[in-house]
Design a protein around this motif. Structure first.
Motif, PDB file in Angstrom:
ATOM      1  N   GLU A  68      -2.203   9.876   3.121  1.00  0.00           N
ATOM      2  CA  GLU A  68      -2.702  11.084   2.449  1.00  0.00           C
ATOM      3  C   GLU A  68      -1.865  12.306   2.830  1.00  0.00           C
ATOM      4  O   GLU A  68      -1.564  13.149   1.980  1.00  0.00           O
ATOM      5  N   ASP A 125     -10.546   4.523   1.957  1.00  0.00           N
ATOM      6  CA  ASP A 125      -9.731   3.651   2.815  1.00  0.00           C
ATOM      7  C   ASP A 125     -10.557   3.134   3.991  1.00  0.00           C
ATOM      8  O   ASP A 125     -10.569   1.942   4.289  1.00  0.00           O
ATOM      9  N   ILE A 156       0.843  -1.201   0.000  1.00  0.00           N
ATOM     10  CA  ILE A 156       0.000   0.000   0.000  1.00  0.00           C
ATOM     11  C   ILE A 156       0.875   1.248   0.000  1.00  0.00           C
ATOM     12  O   ILE A 156       0.649   2.185  -0.773  1.00  0.00           O
ATOM     13  N   GLY A 208      -4.391   5.219   6.462  1.00  0.00           N
ATOM     14  CA  GLY A 208      -4.869   5.944   5.284  1.00  0.00           C
ATOM     15  C   GLY A 208      -4.631   7.439   5.426  1.00  0.00           C
ATOM     16  O   GLY A 208      -4.208   8.110   4.482  1.00  0.00           O
ATOM     17  N   ASP A 230      -9.446   5.330  -8.854  1.00  0.00           N
ATOM     18  CA  ASP A 230      -8.495   5.421  -7.741  1.00  0.00           C
ATOM     19  C   ASP A 230      -9.176   5.179  -6.401  1.00  0.00           C
ATOM     20  O   ASP A 230      -8.587   4.604  -5.490  1.00  0.00           O
ATOM     21  N   LYS A 231     -10.418   5.582  -6.277  1.00  0.00           N
ATOM     22  CA  LYS A 231     -11.154   5.334  -5.024  1.00  0.00           C
ATOM     23  C   LYS A 231     -11.456   3.843  -4.869  1.00  0.00           C
ATOM     24  O   LYS A 231     -11.390   3.297  -3.766  1.00  0.00           O
ATOM     25  N   CYS A 280       1.092   4.028  -3.047  1.00  0.00           N
ATOM     26  CA  CYS A 280       0.660   5.399  -2.771  1.00  0.00           C
ATOM     27  C   CYS A 280       1.815   6.396  -2.818  1.00  0.00           C
ATOM     28  O   CYS A 280       1.587   7.598  -2.894  1.00  0.00           O
ATOM     29  N   ASP A 338     -10.070   9.866  -0.856  1.00  0.00           N
ATOM     30  CA  ASP A 338      -9.255   8.649  -0.777  1.00  0.00           C
ATOM     31  C   ASP A 338      -9.287   8.090   0.645  1.00  0.00           C
ATOM     32  O   ASP A 338      -9.402   6.879   0.840  1.00  0.00           O
ATOM     33  N   HIS A 379      -8.232   2.295  -3.659  1.00  0.00           N
ATOM     34  CA  HIS A 379      -8.046   2.549  -2.229  1.00  0.00           C
ATOM     35  C   HIS A 379      -8.960   1.650  -1.399  1.00  0.00           C
ATOM     36  O   HIS A 379      -8.531   1.063  -0.407  1.00  0.00           O
TER      37      HIS A 379
END
Length: 137
Positions: free
Chosen positions: A85, A104, A19, A81, A41-42, A23, A100, A45
């Motif tokens: 970010e 998560d 992950i 998450g 992309d969501k 990211c 995002d 995630h």
């Protein structure tokens, strides 16, 4: 039993690393899959943290109640998450995105809700793999 615990620990650490890597790489390095899926992309995630949550629940279920496992897995989804970010925004030259983080956390929640079903599927796959390996020897 001890070996199984070590495998679960390494699965969690390895997946957290996957992950982090996915990211952290620059957006320009991510190939375009040419899929016309809105907010792909969501979905990614969500899926990454779904898997993380299932791994965490499986690792923690031997020591804690189901409720405690779920709270830890969801809390970890939020904390990890959120950290990713922040790192994306500050250091990885990618945009940190609240949506995002929401994906998560929702992936973590879904992983907890579907953990019993996922566990049954994982157990069947492991049993089948062990049987096939044993039959070949």
């Amino acid at each position: 039993m001890i070996a199984h615990k070590h495998v679960l620990l390494w699965c969690n650490l390895l997946w957290a690393g996957v992950i982090f890597f996915l990211c952290a790489i620059p957006s320009s390095s991510i190939p375009d899959p040419k899929l016309n899926i809105p907010h792909l992309d969501k979905v990614v995630h969500f899926g990454m943290f779904f898997i993380m949550s299932v791994f965490l629940c499986d690792a923690l279920r031997h020591k804690l109640s189901s409720r405690a496992c779920y709270l830890i897995a969801i809390g970890f989804s939020f904390a990890y998450g959120g950290l990713i970010e922040i790192l994306q925004y500050k250091y990885f030259h990618r945009g940190g995105d609240w949506w995002d983080l929401l994906a998560d956390v929702l992936g973590g929640i879904a992983g907890c809700l579907l953990y019993p079903t996922a566990k049954k599927i994982m157990d069947k796959l492991v049993a089948r793999f062990c049987k096939n390996t044993r039959d070949k020897n």
